[in-house]
Design an enzyme around this catalytic site. Structure first.
Site, PDB file in Angstrom:
ATOM      1  N   GLU A 287      -8.760 -10.444  -8.234  1.00  0.00           N
ATOM      2  CA  GLU A 287      -8.106  -9.644  -7.980  1.00  0.00           C
ATOM      3  C   GLU A 287      -6.808  -9.441  -9.139  1.00  0.00           C
ATOM      4  O   GLU A 287      -6.406  -8.606  -9.742  1.00  0.00           O
ATOM      5  CB  GLU A 287      -7.468  -9.581  -6.701  1.00  0.00           C
ATOM      6  CG  GLU A 287      -8.373  -9.162  -5.711  1.00  0.00           C
ATOM      7  CD  GLU A 287      -7.994  -9.308  -3.946  1.00  0.00           C
ATOM      8  OE1 GLU A 287      -9.019  -9.096  -3.288  1.00  0.00           O
ATOM      9  OE2 GLU A 287      -6.804  -9.966  -3.943  1.00  0.00           O
TER      10      GLU A 287
ATOM     11  N   PHE B  84     -15.538   2.553   6.898  1.00  0.00           N
ATOM     12  CA  PHE B  84     -14.432   3.324   6.664  1.00  0.00           C
ATOM     13  C   PHE B  84     -14.073   2.970   5.123  1.00  0.00           C
ATOM     14  O   PHE B  84     -12.806   3.514   4.655  1.00  0.00           O
ATOM     15  CB  PHE B  84     -13.398   2.180   7.509  1.00  0.00           C
ATOM     16  CG  PHE B  84     -13.513   0.830   7.245  1.00  0.00           C
ATOM     17  CD1 PHE B  84     -13.063   0.461   5.874  1.00  0.00           C
ATOM     18  CD2 PHE B  84     -13.997  -0.090   7.792  1.00  0.00           C
ATOM     19  CE1 PHE B  84     -12.758  -1.243   5.695  1.00  0.00           C
ATOM     20  CE2 PHE B  84     -14.353  -1.438   7.744  1.00  0.00           C
ATOM     21  CZ  PHE B  84     -13.834  -1.926   6.708  1.00  0.00           C
TER      22      PHE B  84
ATOM     23  N   THR C  56      -5.627  -8.153  10.316  1.00  0.00           N
ATOM     24  CA  THR C  56      -5.834  -6.801   9.651  1.00  0.00           C
ATOM     25  C   THR C  56      -5.441  -5.466  10.357  1.00  0.00           C
ATOM     26  O   THR C  56      -5.025  -4.667  10.141  1.00  0.00           O
ATOM     27  CB  THR C  56      -7.316  -6.847   9.392  1.00  0.00           C
ATOM     28  OG1 THR C  56      -7.754  -7.862   8.599  1.00  0.00           O
ATOM     29  CG2 THR C  56      -7.746  -5.330   8.750  1.00  0.00           C
TER      30      THR C  56
ATOM     31  N   ASN D 232      -2.117  -0.193   7.265  1.00  0.00           N
ATOM     32  CA  ASN D 232      -1.323  -1.489   7.619  1.00  0.00           C
ATOM     33  C   ASN D 232      -0.571  -1.846   6.467  1.00  0.00           C
ATOM     34  O   ASN D 232      -0.314  -3.220   6.629  1.00  0.00           O
ATOM     35  CB  ASN D 232      -2.569  -2.401   8.018  1.00  0.00           C
ATOM     36  CG  ASN D 232      -3.311  -2.607   7.037  1.00  0.00           C
ATOM     37  OD1 ASN D 232      -3.539  -1.997   5.994  1.00  0.00           O
ATOM     38  ND2 ASN D 232      -4.562  -3.380   7.478  1.00  0.00           N
TER      39      ASN D 232
ATOM     40  N   ARG E 282      -1.319 -14.626   3.809  1.00  0.00           N
ATOM     41  CA  ARG E 282      -2.036 -13.812   4.836  1.00  0.00           C
ATOM     42  C   ARG E 282      -1.498 -14.134   6.315  1.00  0.00           C
ATOM     43  O   ARG E 282      -1.320 -13.113   6.997  1.00  0.00           O
ATOM     44  CB  ARG E 282      -3.562 -14.584   4.951  1.00  0.00           C
ATOM     45  CG  ARG E 282      -4.569 -14.233   3.724  1.00  0.00           C
ATOM     46  CD  ARG E 282      -5.035 -13.065   3.732  1.00  0.00           C
ATOM     47  NE  ARG E 282      -6.175 -12.722   4.794  1.00  0.00           N
ATOM     48  CZ  ARG E 282      -6.916 -11.466   4.829  1.00  0.00           C
ATOM     49  NH1 ARG E 282      -6.805 -10.705   3.857  1.00  0.00           N
ATOM     50  NH2 ARG E 282      -7.700 -11.716   5.788  1.00  0.00           N
TER      51      ARG E 282
ATOM     52  N   LYS F 100       0.938  -1.081  -0.131  1.00  0.00           N
ATOM     53  CA  LYS F 100       0.069   0.048  -0.122  1.00  0.00           C
ATOM     54  C   LYS F 100       1.066   1.240   0.102  1.00  0.00           C
ATOM     55  O   LYS F 100       1.922   1.196   0.270  1.00  0.00           O
ATOM     56  CB  LYS F 100      -1.003   0.122   1.332  1.00  0.00           C
ATOM     57  CG  LYS F 100      -1.999  -1.112   0.994  1.00  0.00           C
ATOM     58  CD  LYS F 100      -2.743  -1.182   2.504  1.00  0.00           C
ATOM     59  CE  LYS F 100      -3.956  -2.215   2.367  1.00  0.00           C
ATOM     60  NZ  LYS F 100      -4.639  -2.495   3.514  1.00  0.00           N
TER      61      LYS F 100
ATOM     62  N   TYR G 140     -11.868  -2.917  -3.678  1.00  0.00           N
ATOM     63  CA  TYR G 140     -12.475  -2.786  -2.540  1.00  0.00           C
ATOM     64  C   TYR G 140     -14.143  -2.823  -2.436  1.00  0.00           C
ATOM     65  O   TYR G 140     -14.684  -2.605  -1.483  1.00  0.00           O
ATOM     66  CB  TYR G 140     -11.902  -1.786  -1.481  1.00  0.00           C
ATOM     67  CG  TYR G 140     -10.710  -2.351  -0.999  1.00  0.00           C
ATOM     68  CD1 TYR G 140     -10.384  -3.212  -0.227  1.00  0.00           C
ATOM     69  CD2 TYR G 140      -9.569  -1.359  -1.234  1.00  0.00           C
ATOM     70  CE1 TYR G 140      -8.987  -3.662   0.171  1.00  0.00           C
ATOM     71  CE2 TYR G 140      -8.135  -1.285  -0.638  1.00  0.00           C
ATOM     72  CZ  TYR G 140      -8.151  -2.674   0.202  1.00  0.00           C
ATOM     73  OH  TYR G 140      -6.661  -2.909   0.679  1.00  0.00           O
TER      74      TYR G 140
ATOM     75  N   HIS H 175      -1.628  -5.356   1.330  1.00  0.00           N
ATOM     76  CA  HIS H 175      -2.930  -6.226   1.117  1.00  0.00           C
ATOM     77  C   HIS H 175      -2.511  -7.630   0.751  1.00  0.00           C
ATOM     78  O   HIS H 175      -1.636  -7.895  -0.075  1.00  0.00           O
ATOM     79  CB  HIS H 175      -3.617  -5.585  -0.154  1.00  0.00           C
ATOM     80  CG  HIS H 175      -4.841  -6.588  -0.497  1.00  0.00           C
ATOM     81  ND1 HIS H 175      -6.083  -6.469  -0.142  1.00  0.00           N
ATOM     82  CD2 HIS H 175      -4.750  -7.178  -1.762  1.00  0.00           C
ATOM     83  CE1 HIS H 175      -6.703  -7.372  -0.761  1.00  0.00           C
ATOM     84  NE2 HIS H 175      -6.038  -7.885  -1.734  1.00  0.00           N
TER      85      HIS H 175
ATOM     86  N   ARG I 157       2.810  -6.702   9.158  1.00  0.00           N
ATOM     87  CA  ARG I 157       1.817  -5.999   9.870  1.00  0.00           C
ATOM     88  C   ARG I 157       2.407  -5.609  11.246  1.00  0.00           C
ATOM     89  O   ARG I 157       2.506  -4.641  11.903  1.00  0.00           O
ATOM     90  CB  ARG I 157       0.439  -5.980   9.698  1.00  0.00           C
ATOM     91  CG  ARG I 157      -0.114  -5.820   8.452  1.00  0.00           C
ATOM     92  CD  ARG I 157      -1.520  -6.385   8.240  1.00  0.00           C
ATOM     93  NE  ARG I 157      -2.028  -5.932   6.837  1.00  0.00           N
ATOM     94  CZ  ARG I 157      -3.290  -6.336   6.636  1.00  0.00           C
ATOM     95  NH1 ARG I 157      -3.879  -7.584   7.184  1.00  0.00           N
ATOM     96  NH2 ARG I 157      -3.761  -5.967   5.501  1.00  0.00           N
TER      97      ARG I 157
HETATM   98  P1  IDP Z   1      -7.343  -7.234   4.971  1.00  0.00           P
HETATM   99  O1  IDP Z   1      -6.612  -6.250   4.291  1.00  0.00           O
HETATM  100  O2  IDP Z   1      -6.804  -8.097   6.342  1.00  0.00           O
HETATM  101  O3  IDP Z   1      -8.024  -8.461   4.266  1.00  0.00           O
HETATM  102  P2  IDP Z   1     -10.326  -6.357   5.196  1.00  0.00           P
HETATM  103  O4  IDP Z   1     -11.275  -6.688   6.182  1.00  0.00           O
HETATM  104  O5  IDP Z   1     -10.337  -6.870   3.779  1.00  0.00           O
HETATM  105  O6  IDP Z   1      -8.680  -6.793   5.706  1.00  0.00           O
HETATM  106  O7  IDP Z   1     -10.145  -4.662   5.049  1.00  0.00           O
HETATM  107  C1  IDP Z   1      -9.470  -4.224   3.721  1.00  0.00           C
HETATM  108  C2  IDP Z   1      -8.538  -2.988   4.417  1.00  0.00           C
HETATM  109  O8  IDP Z   1      -9.290  -1.977   5.059  1.00  0.00           O
HETATM  110  C3  IDP Z   1      -7.959  -3.363   5.684  1.00  0.00           C
HETATM  111  O9  IDP Z   1      -6.429  -3.857   5.234  1.00  0.00           O
HETATM  112  C4  IDP Z   1      -7.681  -2.048   6.212  1.00  0.00           C
HETATM  113  O10 IDP Z   1      -6.451  -1.090   5.622  1.00  0.00           O
HETATM  114  C5  IDP Z   1      -8.915  -1.325   6.096  1.00  0.00           C
HETATM  115  N1  IDP Z   1      -9.688  -1.509   7.169  1.00  0.00           N
HETATM  116  C6  IDP Z   1     -10.491  -2.524   7.784  1.00  0.00           C
HETATM  117  N2  IDP Z   1     -11.100  -2.434   8.673  1.00  0.00           N
HETATM  118  C7  IDP Z   1     -10.847  -1.160   8.881  1.00  0.00           C
HETATM  119  C8  IDP Z   1     -11.633  -0.662  10.090  1.00  0.00           C
HETATM  120  O11 IDP Z   1     -12.076  -0.449  10.878  1.00  0.00           O
HETATM  121  N3  IDP Z   1     -10.992   0.773  10.168  1.00  0.00           N
HETATM  122  C9  IDP Z   1     -10.395   1.503   9.168  1.00  0.00           C
HETATM  123  N4  IDP Z   1      -9.655   0.835   8.258  1.00  0.00           N
HETATM  124  C10 IDP Z   1      -9.982  -0.603   8.374  1.00  0.00           C
HETATM  125 MG    MG Z   2      -9.361  -8.300   2.550  1.00  0.00          MG
END
Ligand code: IDP
Ligand code: MG
Length: 148
Positions: A126, A57, A91, A112, A85, A9, A49, A115, A102
């Site tokens: 993707e 968010f 996450t 974070n 993962r 990212k 996304y 991805h 992370r």
């Molecule tokens: P992942 O990246 O671990 O697969 P996802 O649930 O798919 O997690 O969410 C995508 C991205 O959205 C996360 O990596 C993070 O950057 C952001 N994100 C997820 N949950 C939150 C939140 O509660 N607040 C702010 N950003 C979030």
């Molecule tokens: Mg995800």
């Protein structure tokens, strides 16, 4: 063999973590099959996304992803989706195990660093989205030293 989509990212690029992240996947024994540094437009980030479009968010997440260049990659290997993962970590970096990307390099969920696809099915989606012209077909000469 299984493939996954990994994206460093904008914060990961800005912070100079590209080399270390690539190195982590390389040293594990996964194969790099596609890679580009790219700045994406808002509609593209929204498409990537789209499953999260109803989340509170979402807007901030899209802003984050379009805030600078990202490194988009395809990595290949046995169980690369699940193992990828695990290498990335939870996450929310507060919950990511130490030693994960992370867990080592991030503090906030909205910054974070990386991805990774969450299933083989989403990896296929993707990879098709980010690499519409396909990836590179090659095999490492080290293959028999990594796989039995
Ligand atoms: P992942 O990246 O671990 O697969 P996802 O649930 O798919 O997690 O969410 C995508 C991205 O959205 C996360 O990596 C993070 O950057 C952001 N994100 C997820 N949950 C939150 C939140 O509660 N607040 C702010 N950003 C979030
Ligand atoms: Mg995800």
């Amino acid at each position: 063999m299984e493939q996954t989509f990994i994206m460093i990212k904008p914060d990961g690029v800005q912070r100079g973590l590209v080399g270390e992240i690539i190195s982590t996947f390389e040293k594990k024994g996964f194969y790099l099959k596609g890679m580009k540094l790219i700045s994406v437009e808002r509609p593209f980030a929204e498409k990537h996304y789209e499953d999260l479009s109803s989340k509170p968010f979402f807007e901030g997440l899209v802003e984050y992803i379009i805030s600078g260049p990202v490194v988009a990659m395809v990595w290949e290997g046995k169980n690369v989706v699940t193992t990828g993962r695990k290498i990335i970590g939870a996450t929310n970096p507060s919950a990511s195990d130490p030693g994960t990307i992370r867990g080592s390099f991030a503090v906030e969920i909205g910054r974070n660093v990386i991805h990774g696809s969450d299933s083989v099915e989403s990896a296929k989606k993707e990879i098709a989205l980010w690499f519409p012209n396909g990836t590179v077909n090659w095999q490492s000469s080290l293959h028999p030293w990594i796989y039995e």
